[in-house]
Motif scaffolding. Structure first.
Motif, PDB file in Angstrom:
ATOM      1  N   THR A 111       0.865  -1.183   0.000  1.00  0.00           N
ATOM      2  CA  THR A 111       0.000   0.000   0.000  1.00  0.00           C
ATOM      3  C   THR A 111       0.898   1.227   0.000  1.00  0.00           C
ATOM      4  O   THR A 111       2.044   1.166   0.438  1.00  0.00           O
ATOM      5  N   PRO A 112       0.413   2.355  -0.501  1.00  0.00           N
ATOM      6  CA  PRO A 112       1.238   3.567  -0.546  1.00  0.00           C
ATOM      7  C   PRO A 112       1.633   4.057   0.849  1.00  0.00           C
ATOM      8  O   PRO A 112       0.863   3.934   1.810  1.00  0.00           O
ATOM      9  N   VAL A 119       0.414  13.001  -1.579  1.00  0.00           N
ATOM     10  CA  VAL A 119       0.595  13.490  -2.950  1.00  0.00           C
ATOM     11  C   VAL A 119      -0.582  13.046  -3.828  1.00  0.00           C
ATOM     12  O   VAL A 119      -1.107  13.828  -4.615  1.00  0.00           O
ATOM     13  N   MET A 120      -1.016  11.802  -3.677  1.00  0.00           N
ATOM     14  CA  MET A 120      -2.161  11.317  -4.451  1.00  0.00           C
ATOM     15  C   MET A 120      -3.405  12.153  -4.155  1.00  0.00           C
ATOM     16  O   MET A 120      -4.137  12.533  -5.073  1.00  0.00           O
ATOM     17  N   LEU A 121      -3.602  12.461  -2.894  1.00  0.00           N
ATOM     18  CA  LEU A 121      -4.749  13.276  -2.506  1.00  0.00           C
ATOM     19  C   LEU A 121      -4.652  14.680  -3.092  1.00  0.00           C
ATOM     20  O   LEU A 121      -5.640  15.243  -3.566  1.00  0.00           O
ATOM     21  N   MET A 135      -4.822  -1.891  -5.121  1.00  0.00           N
ATOM     22  CA  MET A 135      -3.655  -2.421  -4.415  1.00  0.00           C
ATOM     23  C   MET A 135      -3.877  -3.872  -4.044  1.00  0.00           C
ATOM     24  O   MET A 135      -4.990  -4.269  -3.709  1.00  0.00           O
ATOM     25  N   GLN A 136      -2.805  -4.635  -4.019  1.00  0.00           N
ATOM     26  CA  GLN A 136      -2.866  -6.016  -3.548  1.00  0.00           C
ATOM     27  C   GLN A 136      -2.739  -5.989  -2.030  1.00  0.00           C
ATOM     28  O   GLN A 136      -1.819  -5.364  -1.493  1.00  0.00           O
ATOM     29  N   ILE A 137      -3.654  -6.671  -1.318  1.00  0.00           N
ATOM     30  CA  ILE A 137      -3.611  -6.655   0.147  1.00  0.00           C
ATOM     31  C   ILE A 137      -3.296  -8.016   0.755  1.00  0.00           C
ATOM     32  O   ILE A 137      -3.033  -8.121   1.943  1.00  0.00           O
ATOM     33  N   VAL A 150      -9.968   7.716   0.902  1.00  0.00           N
ATOM     34  CA  VAL A 150     -10.117   6.500   1.699  1.00  0.00           C
ATOM     35  C   VAL A 150      -8.800   6.167   2.403  1.00  0.00           C
ATOM     36  O   VAL A 150      -8.784   5.692   3.523  1.00  0.00           O
ATOM     37  N   LEU A 151      -7.687   6.461   1.733  1.00  0.00           N
ATOM     38  CA  LEU A 151      -6.369   6.145   2.275  1.00  0.00           C
ATOM     39  C   LEU A 151      -5.880   7.170   3.287  1.00  0.00           C
ATOM     40  O   LEU A 151      -4.940   6.903   4.032  1.00  0.00           O
ATOM     41  N   LEU A 152      -6.493   8.341   3.322  1.00  0.00           N
ATOM     42  CA  LEU A 152      -6.032   9.421   4.182  1.00  0.00           C
ATOM     43  C   LEU A 152      -7.243  10.220   4.677  1.00  0.00           C
ATOM     44  O   LEU A 152      -7.431  11.376   4.317  1.00  0.00           O
TER      45      LEU A 152
END
Length: 161
Positions: A111-112, A119-121, A135-137, A150-152
Protein backbone atom coordinates in the motif's frame (compact mmCIF):
# COMPACT_ATOMS: atom_id res chain seq x y z
CA UNK A 1 -20.64 21.03 21.87
CA UNK A 2 -19.44 17.83 20.25
CA UNK A 3 -20.67 16.94 16.78
CA UNK A 4 -20.42 13.53 15.22
CA UNK A 5 -19.58 13.32 11.56
CA UNK A 6 -19.22 10.06 9.70
CA UNK A 7 -17.64 9.60 6.33
CA UNK A 8 -18.31 6.54 4.22
CA UNK A 9 -15.10 4.86 3.14
CA UNK A 10 -15.85 3.61 -0.36
CA UNK A 11 -13.80 0.59 -1.28
CA UNK A 12 -14.29 -2.95 -2.51
CA UNK A 13 -12.32 -6.09 -1.77
CA UNK A 14 -11.78 -8.64 -4.52
CA UNK A 15 -10.95 -12.20 -3.45
CA UNK A 16 -9.42 -13.01 -6.80
CA UNK A 17 -7.67 -10.90 -9.41
CA UNK A 18 -10.01 -12.28 -12.07
CA UNK A 19 -12.92 -10.39 -10.43
CA UNK A 20 -11.38 -7.04 -11.40
CA UNK A 21 -12.37 -5.14 -14.54
CA UNK A 22 -10.27 -5.63 -17.69
CA UNK A 23 -9.10 -1.99 -17.47
CA UNK A 24 -7.89 -2.61 -13.89
CA UNK A 25 -6.04 -5.77 -14.91
CA UNK A 26 -4.26 -3.90 -17.71
CA UNK A 27 -3.20 -1.22 -15.21
CA UNK A 28 -1.96 -3.85 -12.74
CA UNK A 29 0.08 -5.46 -15.52
CA UNK A 30 1.66 -2.08 -16.34
CA UNK A 31 2.50 -1.56 -12.66
CA UNK A 32 4.04 -5.04 -12.50
CA UNK A 33 6.15 -4.27 -15.55
CA UNK A 34 7.27 -1.02 -13.92
CA UNK A 35 8.71 -3.03 -11.01
CA UNK A 36 11.42 -4.21 -13.42
CA UNK A 37 12.81 -0.67 -13.67
CA UNK A 38 13.00 -0.12 -9.90
CA UNK A 39 16.35 0.92 -8.47
CA UNK A 40 16.26 -0.71 -5.04
CA UNK A 41 19.77 -1.83 -4.04
CA UNK A 42 19.14 -1.05 -0.35
CA UNK A 43 15.69 -2.50 0.34
CA UNK A 44 15.51 -5.09 -2.42
CA UNK A 45 11.83 -4.14 -2.64
CA UNK A 46 10.73 -3.27 -6.16
CA UNK A 47 7.55 -1.20 -6.41
CA UNK A 48 5.71 -0.29 -9.59
CA UNK A 49 2.84 2.13 -10.09
CA UNK A 50 0.74 2.78 -13.16
CA UNK A 51 -1.73 5.61 -13.75
CA UNK A 52 -4.62 5.62 -16.16
CA UNK A 53 -5.18 9.10 -17.54
CA UNK A 54 -8.50 10.39 -18.83
CA UNK A 55 -7.33 9.89 -22.44
CA UNK A 56 -6.65 6.18 -21.59
CA UNK A 57 -2.87 6.71 -21.69
CA UNK A 58 -0.98 4.72 -19.06
CA UNK A 59 1.95 6.35 -17.28
CA UNK A 60 4.13 4.23 -15.01
CA UNK A 61 6.83 4.74 -12.43
CA UNK A 62 9.03 2.68 -10.13
CA UNK A 63 10.74 3.33 -6.83
CA UNK A 64 14.17 4.95 -7.09
CA UNK A 65 16.28 4.58 -3.95
CA UNK A 66 19.31 6.58 -2.89
CA UNK A 67 21.94 5.94 -0.23
CA UNK A 68 20.83 9.24 1.27
CA UNK A 69 17.43 7.71 2.11
CA UNK A 70 15.17 10.78 1.87
CA UNK A 71 16.52 11.58 -1.60
CA UNK A 72 14.79 8.56 -3.18
CA UNK A 73 11.23 8.50 -4.48
CA UNK A 74 8.42 5.98 -4.31
CA UNK A 75 6.87 4.55 -7.48
CA UNK A 76 3.57 6.36 -6.95
CA UNK A 77 5.19 9.79 -6.79
CA UNK A 78 7.48 9.04 -9.73
CA UNK A 79 4.43 8.17 -11.85
CA UNK A 80 2.35 11.12 -10.64
CA UNK A 81 5.14 13.66 -11.07
CA UNK A 82 5.92 12.31 -14.54
CA UNK A 83 2.24 12.56 -15.50
CA UNK A 84 2.03 16.07 -14.05
CA UNK A 85 5.09 17.22 -15.98
CA UNK A 86 4.30 15.47 -19.26
CA UNK A 87 0.48 15.55 -19.32
CA UNK A 88 -0.32 18.35 -16.87
CA UNK A 89 -3.84 19.08 -18.07
CA UNK A 90 -5.03 15.46 -18.17
CA UNK A 91 -6.80 14.00 -15.16
CA UNK A 92 -5.71 10.78 -13.46
CA UNK A 93 -8.56 8.24 -13.34
CA UNK A 94 -6.87 5.33 -11.56
CA UNK A 95 -3.59 4.23 -10.03
CA UNK A 96 -2.44 0.64 -9.46
CA UNK A 97 0.43 -0.19 -7.12
CA UNK A 98 2.34 -3.50 -7.10
CA UNK A 99 5.52 -4.82 -5.49
CA UNK A 100 7.87 -7.75 -5.49
CA UNK A 101 11.05 -8.67 -3.70
CA UNK A 102 14.21 -8.55 -5.79
CA UNK A 103 14.93 -11.84 -7.60
CA UNK A 104 11.38 -13.08 -7.01
CA UNK A 105 8.65 -13.68 -9.55
CA UNK A 106 5.91 -13.36 -6.93
CA UNK A 107 4.12 -10.11 -6.21
CA UNK A 108 3.47 -9.17 -2.60
CA UNK A 109 0.92 -6.94 -0.85
CA UNK A 110 1.75 -3.25 -0.82
CA UNK A 111 0.00 0.00 0.00
CA UNK A 112 1.24 3.57 -0.55
CA UNK A 113 3.28 5.23 2.20
CA UNK A 114 1.98 8.35 3.95
CA UNK A 115 3.89 10.74 1.68
CA UNK A 116 2.47 9.08 -1.43
CA UNK A 117 -1.03 9.14 0.02
CA UNK A 118 -0.68 12.88 0.60
CA UNK A 119 0.60 13.49 -2.95
CA UNK A 120 -2.16 11.32 -4.45
CA UNK A 121 -4.75 13.28 -2.51
CA UNK A 122 -3.26 16.58 -3.67
CA UNK A 123 -3.60 15.47 -7.31
CA UNK A 124 -7.20 14.45 -6.65
CA UNK A 125 -7.97 17.84 -5.08
CA UNK A 126 -6.15 19.66 -7.90
CA UNK A 127 -8.16 17.91 -10.61
CA UNK A 128 -11.41 18.00 -8.61
CA UNK A 129 -12.10 14.38 -9.61
CA UNK A 130 -11.66 11.20 -7.56
CA UNK A 131 -8.76 8.88 -8.32
CA UNK A 132 -9.40 5.16 -7.87
CA UNK A 133 -6.60 3.22 -6.17
CA UNK A 134 -5.96 -0.50 -6.77
CA UNK A 135 -3.65 -2.42 -4.41
CA UNK A 136 -2.87 -6.02 -3.55
CA UNK A 137 -3.61 -6.65 0.15
CA UNK A 138 -2.97 -10.41 0.38
CA UNK A 139 -2.08 -13.27 -1.93
CA UNK A 140 -4.34 -12.76 -4.96
CA UNK A 141 -6.60 -10.46 -2.90
CA UNK A 142 -7.12 -6.87 -4.01
CA UNK A 143 -8.71 -3.69 -2.72
CA UNK A 144 -10.01 -0.91 -4.91
CA UNK A 145 -10.93 2.48 -3.48
CA UNK A 146 -13.17 4.99 -5.20
CA UNK A 147 -11.03 7.90 -4.01
CA UNK A 148 -7.62 8.56 -2.46
CA UNK A 149 -9.46 10.08 0.53
CA UNK A 150 -10.12 6.50 1.70
CA UNK A 151 -6.37 6.15 2.27
CA UNK A 152 -6.03 9.42 4.18
CA UNK A 153 -9.34 10.25 5.88
CA UNK A 154 -7.98 12.95 8.22
CA UNK A 155 -5.85 14.62 5.62
CA UNK A 156 -3.88 17.82 5.57
CA UNK A 157 -5.03 19.91 2.62
CA UNK A 158 -5.24 23.50 1.37
CA UNK A 159 -8.12 24.19 3.78
CA UNK A 160 -5.68 23.76 6.67
CA UNK A 161 -3.32 26.48 5.38
Amino acid sequence: MLTNQYTELNYAIYNDESELEEEDLKLIESARNACKTAYSPYSGFQVGAALLLENDKIVSGSNQENSSYPAGLCAERVALFHAGAEYGTLKVKKIAVTAQKKDSSFFVPVTPCGSCRQVMLEYEIKQNTPIEVIMQIAENKWVKTLSTEVLLPFCFNKDAL
